[in-house]
Design a protein around this motif. Structure first.
Motif, PDB file in Angstrom:
ATOM      1  N   ARG A  98       0.832  -1.201   0.000  1.00  0.00           N
ATOM      2  CA  ARG A  98       0.000   0.000   0.000  1.00  0.00           C
ATOM      3  C   ARG A  98       0.867   1.251   0.000  1.00  0.00           C
ATOM      4  NH1 ARG A  98      -3.374   1.333   4.298  1.00  0.00           N
ATOM      5  NH2 ARG A  98      -4.519   2.550   2.770  1.00  0.00           N
ATOM      6  N   LEU A  99       0.379   2.284  -0.655  1.00  0.00           N
ATOM      7  CA  LEU A  99       1.010   3.598  -0.568  1.00  0.00           C
ATOM      8  C   LEU A  99       0.411   4.309   0.631  1.00  0.00           C
ATOM      9  CD1 LEU A  99       3.027   5.326  -2.271  1.00  0.00           C
ATOM     10  CD2 LEU A  99       1.017   6.466  -3.239  1.00  0.00           C
ATOM     11  N   ILE A 100       1.237   4.633   1.621  1.00  0.00           N
ATOM     12  CA  ILE A 100       0.739   5.291   2.825  1.00  0.00           C
ATOM     13  C   ILE A 100       1.377   6.676   2.957  1.00  0.00           C
ATOM     14  CG2 ILE A 100       0.323   3.094   4.017  1.00  0.00           C
ATOM     15  CD1 ILE A 100       2.850   3.639   5.689  1.00  0.00           C
ATOM     16  N   GLU A 101       0.649   7.560   3.608  1.00  0.00           N
ATOM     17  CA  GLU A 101       1.151   8.912   3.857  1.00  0.00           C
ATOM     18  C   GLU A 101       1.837   8.906   5.217  1.00  0.00           C
ATOM     19  OE1 GLU A 101      -0.466  13.551   3.646  1.00  0.00           O
ATOM     20  OE2 GLU A 101      -1.896  11.897   3.968  1.00  0.00           O
ATOM     21  N   ILE A 102       3.143   9.167   5.251  1.00  0.00           N
ATOM     22  CA  ILE A 102       3.880   9.105   6.510  1.00  0.00           C
ATOM     23  C   ILE A 102       4.166  10.483   7.101  1.00  0.00           C
ATOM     24  CG2 ILE A 102       4.934   6.871   6.005  1.00  0.00           C
ATOM     25  CD1 ILE A 102       7.491   8.457   5.227  1.00  0.00           C
ATOM     26  N   ALA A 103       4.001  11.521   6.302  1.00  0.00           N
ATOM     27  CA  ALA A 103       4.100  12.915   6.740  1.00  0.00           C
ATOM     28  C   ALA A 103       3.224  13.703   5.767  1.00  0.00           C
ATOM     29  CB  ALA A 103       5.547  13.404   6.720  1.00  0.00           C
ATOM     30  N   PRO A 104       2.827  14.927   6.111  1.00  0.00           N
ATOM     31  CA  PRO A 104       1.934  15.664   5.223  1.00  0.00           C
ATOM     32  C   PRO A 104       2.443  15.717   3.780  1.00  0.00           C
ATOM     33  CG  PRO A 104       2.121  16.792   7.312  1.00  0.00           C
ATOM     34  CD  PRO A 104       3.113  15.677   7.358  1.00  0.00           C
ATOM     35  N   LYS A 105       1.708  15.063   2.890  1.00  0.00           N
ATOM     36  CA  LYS A 105       1.995  15.000   1.450  1.00  0.00           C
ATOM     37  C   LYS A 105       3.267  14.229   1.118  1.00  0.00           C
ATOM     38  CE  LYS A 105      -0.621  19.175   0.336  1.00  0.00           C
ATOM     39  NZ  LYS A 105      -0.633  20.458  -0.395  1.00  0.00           N
ATOM     40  N   VAL A 106       3.710  13.404   2.020  1.00  0.00           N
ATOM     41  CA  VAL A 106       4.852  12.526   1.761  1.00  0.00           C
ATOM     42  C   VAL A 106       4.352  11.089   1.788  1.00  0.00           C
ATOM     43  CG1 VAL A 106       7.123  11.752   2.503  1.00  0.00           C
ATOM     44  CG2 VAL A 106       6.475  14.146   2.788  1.00  0.00           C
ATOM     45  N   PHE A 107       4.465  10.383   0.664  1.00  0.00           N
ATOM     46  CA  PHE A 107       3.917   9.047   0.524  1.00  0.00           C
ATOM     47  C   PHE A 107       5.032   8.009   0.418  1.00  0.00           C
ATOM     48  CE2 PHE A 107      -0.501  10.132   0.130  1.00  0.00           C
ATOM     49  CZ  PHE A 107      -0.452  11.473  -0.225  1.00  0.00           C
ATOM     50  N   TYR A 108       4.750   6.844   0.965  1.00  0.00           N
ATOM     51  CA  TYR A 108       5.760   5.794   1.044  1.00  0.00           C
ATOM     52  C   TYR A 108       5.154   4.472   0.568  1.00  0.00           C
ATOM     53  CZ  TYR A 108       9.387   2.790   3.039  1.00  0.00           C
ATOM     54  OH  TYR A 108      10.388   1.869   3.207  1.00  0.00           O
ATOM     55  N   PRO A 109       5.846   3.737  -0.326  1.00  0.00           N
ATOM     56  CA  PRO A 109       5.325   2.461  -0.830  1.00  0.00           C
ATOM     57  C   PRO A 109       5.580   1.340   0.193  1.00  0.00           C
ATOM     58  CG  PRO A 109       7.434   2.931  -1.856  1.00  0.00           C
ATOM     59  CD  PRO A 109       7.120   4.120  -0.981  1.00  0.00           C
ATOM     60  N   ALA A 110       4.656   1.164   1.099  1.00  0.00           N
ATOM     61  CA  ALA A 110       4.853   0.258   2.233  1.00  0.00           C
ATOM     62  C   ALA A 110       4.420  -1.169   1.915  1.00  0.00           C
ATOM     63  CB  ALA A 110       4.074   0.766   3.444  1.00  0.00           C
ATOM     64  N   TRP A 111       5.014  -2.099   2.630  1.00  0.00           N
ATOM     65  CA  TRP A 111       4.514  -3.467   2.731  1.00  0.00           C
ATOM     66  C   TRP A 111       3.917  -3.570   4.131  1.00  0.00           C
ATOM     67  CZ3 TRP A 111       9.601  -6.208   0.775  1.00  0.00           C
ATOM     68  CH2 TRP A 111       9.796  -5.884  -0.583  1.00  0.00           C
ATOM     69  N   THR A 112       2.675  -3.971   4.217  1.00  0.00           N
ATOM     70  CA  THR A 112       1.953  -3.861   5.485  1.00  0.00           C
ATOM     71  C   THR A 112       1.382  -5.196   5.940  1.00  0.00           C
ATOM     72  OG1 THR A 112      -0.270  -3.468   4.568  1.00  0.00           O
ATOM     73  CG2 THR A 112       1.216  -1.563   4.723  1.00  0.00           C
ATOM     74  N   TYR A 113       1.195  -5.313   7.242  1.00  0.00           N
ATOM     75  CA  TYR A 113       0.356  -6.361   7.806  1.00  0.00           C
ATOM     76  C   TYR A 113      -1.025  -5.752   8.047  1.00  0.00           C
ATOM     77  CZ  TYR A 113       4.451  -9.352   8.880  1.00  0.00           C
ATOM     78  OH  TYR A 113       5.572 -10.152   8.814  1.00  0.00           O
ATOM     79  N   ASN A 114      -2.033  -6.323   7.389  1.00  0.00           N
ATOM     80  CA  ASN A 114      -3.429  -5.869   7.519  1.00  0.00           C
ATOM     81  C   ASN A 114      -3.611  -4.394   7.157  1.00  0.00           C
ATOM     82  OD1 ASN A 114      -3.662  -8.467   8.454  1.00  0.00           O
ATOM     83  ND2 ASN A 114      -4.936  -7.966  10.212  1.00  0.00           N
ATOM     84  N   GLY A 115      -2.793  -3.916   6.219  1.00  0.00           N
ATOM     85  CA  GLY A 115      -2.976  -2.583   5.674  1.00  0.00           C
ATOM     86  C   GLY A 115      -2.479  -1.452   6.541  1.00  0.00           C
ATOM     87  N   ARG A 116      -1.704  -1.747   7.581  1.00  0.00           N
ATOM     88  CA  ARG A 116      -1.280  -0.692   8.496  1.00  0.00           C
ATOM     89  C   ARG A 116       0.180  -0.883   8.907  1.00  0.00           C
ATOM     90  NH1 ARG A 116      -4.295  -1.666  14.187  1.00  0.00           N
ATOM     91  NH2 ARG A 116      -2.230  -1.244  15.055  1.00  0.00           N
ATOM     92  N   VAL A 117       0.789   0.203   9.349  1.00  0.00           N
ATOM     93  CA  VAL A 117       2.165   0.194   9.863  1.00  0.00           C
ATOM     94  C   VAL A 117       2.178   0.971  11.169  1.00  0.00           C
ATOM     95  CG1 VAL A 117       4.576   0.812   9.443  1.00  0.00           C
ATOM     96  CG2 VAL A 117       3.121   0.121   7.511  1.00  0.00           C
ATOM     97  N   LYS A 152      10.307  -1.755   5.270  1.00  0.00           N
ATOM     98  CA  LYS A 152       9.142  -1.399   4.453  1.00  0.00           C
ATOM     99  C   LYS A 152       7.839  -1.404   5.248  1.00  0.00           C
ATOM    100  CE  LYS A 152       8.830  -1.608   0.134  1.00  0.00           C
ATOM    101  NZ  LYS A 152       8.523  -0.590  -0.897  1.00  0.00           N
ATOM    102  N   GLY A 153       7.871  -1.917   6.499  1.00  0.00           N
ATOM    103  CA  GLY A 153       6.692  -1.813   7.350  1.00  0.00           C
ATOM    104  C   GLY A 153       6.153  -3.107   7.914  1.00  0.00           C
ATOM    105  N   LEU A 154       6.813  -4.231   7.668  1.00  0.00           N
ATOM    106  CA  LEU A 154       6.283  -5.524   8.106  1.00  0.00           C
ATOM    107  C   LEU A 154       6.741  -5.848   9.527  1.00  0.00           C
ATOM    108  CD1 LEU A 154       6.580  -7.527   4.778  1.00  0.00           C
ATOM    109  CD2 LEU A 154       4.493  -6.706   5.893  1.00  0.00           C
TER     110      LEU A 154
END
Length: 368
Positions: free
Chosen positions: A106-125, A204-206
């Motif tokens: 998932r692409l997640i927003e980690i800071a205002p308008k900064v997006f990160y291509p994360a690998w997640t467990y259940n869609g969250r980090v 990456k977020g796992l």
């Protein structure tokens, strides 16, 4: 020519101008403020908290807010959203706790308008906070919806077959596997992907927290203390408990982190301090998962805490300290109180100055 984003350039640019600086780097479909739905009471609290924090502690904060609704997770809710699983009884009378955990890219927003291509467990980090009781049987149905092989390695005691490393229950893309083991030892633990390259899968977020509460019946010598950690007990209800995962993000993949945080979003708890009641004790489950930095730390302002290394003891391993250092995967339990303190804002943060300037700076709002 694309700008090269490094943590040094972030510091030189200054966080007060960060919103504009980042918006030139990465596009967004809508602003966080436009999509966020807030109650009037929360909005008033947010604005007051931000103004108070900036005026008292300086203005080196990210500008604007991350869109939690678009992310699908909220760092504030992560403080207390313990996942107890689907509960049933085994034939021998023991408790079985079942979980469904999946990998999703998932692409997640980690800071205002900064997006990160994360690998997640259940869609969250970080992933769900798995919380069980010592001696429970834990069953994890793990599915890989990503494009790379993945595992779940639980820190704890289990058989080699359940270790979650390549060659033992590693799920390829589209596969499902089942992990099953008894919950032991009690303590503050974690889980994470152990597929190779390990540093990339973890960064990456796992990862997520794995908390095993002590069973008071197994600890008659310290039954009251064990009961105070057992979620749902009357003794536990007296405590204010929070889960804090110290993490960081390398946004340009040069193996240096540009952002540091508690529960993923930089400066979230500085902008909106964590509200705690002065006369109730505080317990923090603290986990360090940063990659690319050998040490992380937690420093509490104007107070001291007792520390339980790994959370595997019922007596403190360190008493009356205000700073603790942690390597990656180290974790522990902090216990402290603001009883008899004057109400107000009390900071806590990493004691590496670069980390706090890049997001790992937070505060408690102590109220009567």
């Amino acid at each position: 020519m694309k700008p090269h984003l490094t943590r040094r350039s972030l510091l030189e640019a200054g966080f007060l101008g960060a919103g504009t600086f980042f918006s030139k780097l990465l596009p967004t479909t809508a602003s966080a403020e436009a999509q966020k739905v807030e109650s009037p009471a929360y909005a008033a609290h947010r604005d007051t908290a931000v103004e108070h924090s900036v005026s008292k502690h300086g203005g080196s904060l990210t500008v604007g807010d991350v869109d939690d609704a678009r992310n699908g997770f909220n760092p504030r809710e992560m403080l207390t959203d313990w996942d107890r699983g689907k509960v049933s009884k085994l034939p021998d009378g023991r408790t079985l706790r079942e979980y469904e955990i999946f990998v999703e890219e998932r692409l997640i927003e980690i800071a205002p308008k900064v997006f990160y291509p994360a690998w997640t467990y259940n869609g969250r980090v970080p992933g769900p906070t798995v919380r069980v009781t010592e001696g429970d049987r834990v069953r994890i149905c793990f599915s890989n919806r990503g494009t790379h092989p993945h595992t779940i390695h639980f820190h704890g005691i289990h058989s080699a077959r359940m270790d979650g490393v390549p060659g033992t229950l590693e799920a390829k893309a589209g596969q499902e596997v089942v992990y099953e083991f008894d919950a032991k030892p009690f303590g503050c633990h974690l889980y994470h992907c152990h597929s190779v390259p390990f540093k990339r899968h973890l960064h990456k977020g796992l990862y997520g927290a794995f908390i095993i509460d002590p069973d008071p019946k197994r600890h008659p010598e310290a039954e009251k203390v064990a009961s105070s950690r057992l979620l749902g007990s009357s003794e536990n209800a007296k405590w204010q408990e929070f889960l804090m995962v110290m993490n960081a993000f390398d946004t340009n993949f040069d193996e240096e982190n540009e952002f540091y945080a508690i529960n993923t979003i930089p400066h979230e708890f500085m902008k909106r301090p964590i509200r705690i009641e002065r006369d109730r004790p505080v317990r923090v489950y603290l986990v360090n998962v940063i990659e690319f930095d050998p040490l992380n730390s937690f420093h509490l302002h104007a107070n001291f805490f007792d520390f339980y290394d790994h959370g595997t003891t019922l007596t403190p391993t360190q008493r009356t300290i205000d700073t603790v250092m942690m390597v990656q995967a180290q974790r522990g339990i902090l216990e402290f109180s603001f009883q008899d303190f004057e109400p107000g804002t009390y900071m806590f943060h990493a004691h590496q100055s670069e980390f706090l300037e890049l997001g790992w700076m937070s505060a408690f709002e102590v109220v009567v």
